[in-house]
Motif scaffolding. Structure first.
Motif, PDB file in Angstrom:
ATOM      1  N   ALA A 217       2.901 -22.200  51.311  1.00 34.51           N
ATOM      2  CA  ALA A 217       2.501 -21.025  50.550  1.00 34.51           C
ATOM      3  C   ALA A 217       3.334 -20.817  49.286  1.00 34.51           C
ATOM      4  O   ALA A 217       2.815 -20.331  48.280  1.00 34.51           O
ATOM      5  N   LEU A 218       4.609 -21.171  49.311  1.00 40.11           N
ATOM      6  CA  LEU A 218       5.480 -20.878  48.183  1.00 40.11           C
ATOM      7  C   LEU A 218       4.986 -21.539  46.905  1.00 40.11           C
ATOM      8  O   LEU A 218       4.962 -20.913  45.840  1.00 40.11           O
ATOM      9  N   ALA A 219       4.577 -22.793  47.000  1.00 38.80           N
ATOM     10  CA  ALA A 219       4.065 -23.488  45.805  1.00 38.80           C
ATOM     11  C   ALA A 219       2.799 -22.822  45.284  1.00 38.80           C
ATOM     12  O   ALA A 219       2.602 -22.687  44.063  1.00 38.80           O
ATOM     13  N   PHE A 226       1.829 -15.916  40.609  1.00 33.15           N
ATOM     14  CA  PHE A 226       2.737 -15.333  39.615  1.00 33.15           C
ATOM     15  C   PHE A 226       2.209 -15.467  38.182  1.00 33.15           C
ATOM     16  O   PHE A 226       2.224 -14.481  37.432  1.00 33.15           O
ATOM     17  N   PRO A 227       1.736 -16.643  37.746  1.00 29.76           N
ATOM     18  CA  PRO A 227       1.172 -16.717  36.394  1.00 29.76           C
ATOM     19  C   PRO A 227      -0.036 -15.800  36.204  1.00 29.76           C
ATOM     20  O   PRO A 227      -0.178 -15.168  35.147  1.00 29.76           O
ATOM     21  N   LEU A 228      -0.898 -15.695  37.207  1.00 34.34           N
ATOM     22  CA  LEU A 228      -2.064 -14.820  37.091  1.00 34.34           C
ATOM     23  C   LEU A 228      -1.651 -13.353  37.022  1.00 34.34           C
ATOM     24  O   LEU A 228      -2.286 -12.555  36.314  1.00 34.34           O
ATOM     25  N   ARG A 277      15.910 -17.818  44.380  1.00 40.33           N
ATOM     26  CA  ARG A 277      15.259 -17.874  43.067  1.00 40.33           C
ATOM     27  C   ARG A 277      15.621 -19.139  42.303  1.00 40.33           C
ATOM     28  O   ARG A 277      14.897 -19.526  41.386  1.00 40.33           O
ATOM     29  N   LEU A 278      16.736 -19.757  42.639  1.00 43.13           N
ATOM     30  CA  LEU A 278      17.142 -20.960  41.929  1.00 43.13           C
ATOM     31  C   LEU A 278      16.134 -22.072  42.163  1.00 43.13           C
ATOM     32  O   LEU A 278      15.688 -22.305  43.292  1.00 43.13           O
ATOM     33  N   GLY A 279      15.767 -22.755  41.109  1.00 43.70           N
ATOM     34  CA  GLY A 279      14.807 -23.839  41.208  1.00 43.70           C
ATOM     35  C   GLY A 279      13.365 -23.390  41.168  1.00 43.70           C
ATOM     36  O   GLY A 279      12.461 -24.234  41.140  1.00 43.70           O
ATOM     37  N   ARG A 280      13.108 -22.097  41.166  1.00 39.80           N
ATOM     38  CA  ARG A 280      11.745 -21.584  41.091  1.00 39.80           C
ATOM     39  C   ARG A 280      11.297 -21.600  39.638  1.00 39.80           C
ATOM     40  O   ARG A 280      12.101 -21.540  38.705  1.00 39.80           O
ATOM     41  N   PRO A 281       9.980 -21.643  39.375  1.00 35.57           N
ATOM     42  CA  PRO A 281       9.489 -21.614  37.988  1.00 35.57           C
ATOM     43  C   PRO A 281       9.931 -20.346  37.267  1.00 35.57           C
ATOM     44  O   PRO A 281      10.189 -19.303  37.890  1.00 35.57           O
ATOM     45  N   ALA A 282       9.996 -20.432  35.938  1.00 33.91           N
ATOM     46  CA  ALA A 282      10.441 -19.291  35.136  1.00 33.91           C
ATOM     47  C   ALA A 282       9.526 -18.090  35.305  1.00 33.91           C
ATOM     48  O   ALA A 282       9.985 -16.936  35.288  1.00 33.91           O
ATOM     49  N   VAL A 287       8.856 -12.431  37.029  1.00 31.41           N
ATOM     50  CA  VAL A 287       8.157 -11.358  37.743  1.00 31.41           C
ATOM     51  C   VAL A 287       9.067 -10.721  38.779  1.00 31.41           C
ATOM     52  O   VAL A 287       9.127  -9.486  38.903  1.00 31.41           O
ATOM     53  N   MET A 288       9.818 -11.539  39.533  1.00 34.78           N
ATOM     54  CA  MET A 288      10.667 -11.013  40.591  1.00 34.78           C
ATOM     55  C   MET A 288      11.801 -10.155  40.027  1.00 34.78           C
ATOM     56  O   MET A 288      12.275  -9.232  40.699  1.00 34.78           O
TER      57      MET A 288
END
Length: 577
Positions: A217-219, A226-228, A277-282, A287-288
């Protein structure tokens, strides 16, 4: 062969043992919940067998359903962080809240609000000891619910299919009531029992839940949700800027759009909030970190929209719930300034569940507040109607329709009217006040012009499209007056307060404007309507129009437009080839 048979038997025994273990755990952990579920299934079964009246089933079913959920909330809260006299508190809470629900069953929205509030409290209670457990708790509860649904499909569906096959293939008599009873007992007792048996206990869900969310689910959330969310946030802010520039209040269903946005935002944050949060997309990190700033403008849009709608049509249960959701979110956002509550999404679920429970009963409930508002609206409208003011009859009829539907029509008179059994209650009250039901919401929402024998100004236009029928959300082809066979196809539709004209591959949206301002919902259209879009001009000779009913939930929009269109060929490349 013997070896394979032995393996299959051991597998079957293992599955049977797993199911038995799950049911044993369920009875040990949730005896009060299971007892309430049994009562719910029994009440439904007796009603289907015509032993119990439907009215008793409504009250009894509401009692047992709410009692089951209430006891589940207390039991999960106890397992997350034990407290004294848990069983006694669980039983008392279940009986008390079930009784309140049973008493409120005839009231619209009350029982659904109680059930919805308890559903929100279930994961909040299960994650009471640690906020980081919430995403994993949701995963465990979701898995248990999916197992319950699978149980329903396998047992009820399989047994029903087997019985149906015996009936059709061999002619064995199988009463229809057996099918109904099968689905009732499986859906209301057996399937929930299996689901309860698979709700993880504290400490059982961390490994499996984390791996599932990390790898699957994370991907999806990082590169999809998040982009939407960022894009839709920009859309809402652009719409707010448009309102500020044009000084035009929100249209239609903006409140529900904002609510859907907030639910998506918080759902995404809850599911993904427990991960590093490290390694997650910008986009995800953005958003977070900055989500509190995202909601200010959407919440403002929601309250502005509610202010407009309530001012025009009074409070209804739907508008009450929208306002309640906005208040809950505002309180939650304010709590973000306290380090103790920052990003603790259990508090959001708790606030939402508690708000629904408290707002389902009493003088502050959704229906009580709505009835009071509609009574005030009716009194103002009936006074204006007697003074001969335009539009007052429509307002009075709208308020009276709501009050009769809410069984509060007698509050508009000193003494309830004696209504014969063969007469409609709304008709009786409308006649009492001299209101014409035949004109309900019609005069204000539609109109027409007679274009016959009227001179038509064709100056500046060289193409006439006659007898055009345009509707909302559906592209219609048009019949031409001077169009030749070489001209491209022409289509039209009504969309977002504009006439959308398509000629060949070219499309232009012409906002509905009169004297430099946007046409208001329900406003009568002029006989001749001149519209412009990016240098293009068209002229509409309006014959008939129809607005959607703003109280029907469809939003305020022009549903249908009939007339003739004048177009300039020079404005369209497709008409000059």
């Amino acid at each position: 062969m013997a070896r394979r048979f032995g393996q299959g038997f051991r597998s079957l025994t293992s599955l049977r043992g797993l199911a038995a273990d799950g049911m044993q755990r369920a009875f040990a952990r949730f005896p009060i919940t299971i007892t309430a579920l049994f009562g719910l299934a029994l009440a439904a079964s007796l009603t289907e067998a015509e032993v119990l009246e439907e009215k008793l089933m409504e009250r009894g079913g509401g009692f047992f359903l709410v009692a089951a959920l209430a006891s589940l909330v207390i039991r999960l809260a106890y397992e997350a962080a034990p407290f004294r006299h848990a069983r006694l508190i669980e039983l008392g809470f279940a009986v008390a809240l079930g009784a309140i629900a049973a008493f409120q069953i005839p009231v619209d929205y009350a029982a659904p609000m109680i059930v919805g509030g308890l559903i929100l409290l279930v994961p909040a209670a299960a994650a009471r000891a640690n906020s980081e457990d919430l995403p994993v708790v949701l995963g465990g509860l979701g898995f248990a619910a999916a197992l319950g649904l699978l149980t329903l499909l396998i047992f009820a569906g399989g047994l029903s299919g087997t019985l149906a096959s015996l009936h059709y293939l061999f002619g064995l008599p199988v009463p229809d009531r057996i099918f109904a009873q099968t689905w009732i007992w499986t859906g209301l007792f057996l399937a929930p029992l299996f689901a309860l048996g698979r709700i993880p206990e504290r400490g059982e869900v961390n490994l499996g839940g984390r791996i599932l969310l990390d790898r699957a689910a994370l991907a999806l959330f990082d590169f999809g949700a998040f982009p939407l969310l960022i894009v839709y946030t920009l859309v809402l802010h652009a719409y707010a800027a448009k309102i500020a520039i044009e000084t035009e209040l929100p249209r239609g269903q903006i409140g529900w759009m904002v609510l859907a946005y907030l639910l998506t935002l918080f759902g995404t944050l809850i599911v993904t909030g427990g991960h590093e949060r490290l390694g997650r997309p910008a986009t995800s990190r953005f958003v977070m970190r900055y989500w509190p700033t995202f909601i200010a403008v959407p919440i403002a849009l929601l309250f502005i929209s509610l202010y407009e709608r309530i001012g025009d049509y009074g409070v209804t249960e739907e508008r009450y719930l929208l306002g309640l959701a906005g208040i809950v979110v505002l309180v939650w956002a304010a709590l973000q300034f306290r380090p103790r509550f920052r990003n603790d999404h259990r508090v959001l679920l708790f606030l939402g569940g508690l708000a629904l429970l408290l707002s389902s009963v009493g003088p502050w409930s959704a229906q009580s507040v709505s009835i009071s508002s509609q009574l005030a609206r009716f009194e103002r409208a009936i006074t204006a109607f007697r003074e001969g003011r335009t539009g007052a009859e429509q307002q009075a009829l709208g308020a009276l329709t709501y009050l009769v539907r809410a069984d509060a029509g007698d509050r508009t008179v000193d003494r309830p009217l004696a209504v014969p059994d063969d007469e409609n209650i709304l008709t009786a009250y409308a006649n009492h006040f001299g209101l014409d039901l035949g004109r309900l919401r019609i005069d204000r929402l539609q109109g027409s012009h007679n274009q016959d024998r009227r001179p038509v100004d064709l100056s500046g236009y060289d193409l006439m499209l006659q007898s055009v029928f345009a509707s909302g959300g559906e592209r219609s082809s048009m019949r031409e007056g001077t169009q030749t066979a070489r001209d491209p196809s022409i289509g039209i539709e009504l969309r977002d307060g504009a006439v959308v004209l398509s000629i060949g591959s070219e499309t232009a949206a012409f906002p509905l404007r009169v004297e430099g301002r946007a046409v208001k919902a329900g406003e009568a259209l002029p006989r001749v309507l001149d519209l412009a879009s990016d240098g293009r001009r068209i002229r509409l000779l309006v014959e008939h129009w129809n607005w959607s009913d703003p109280e029907s939930g469809e939003g305020e929009q022009l549903r249908r437009l009939h007339g003739s269109f004048l177009i300039r060929r020079a404005d369209w490349l497709a008409l000059n080839n």
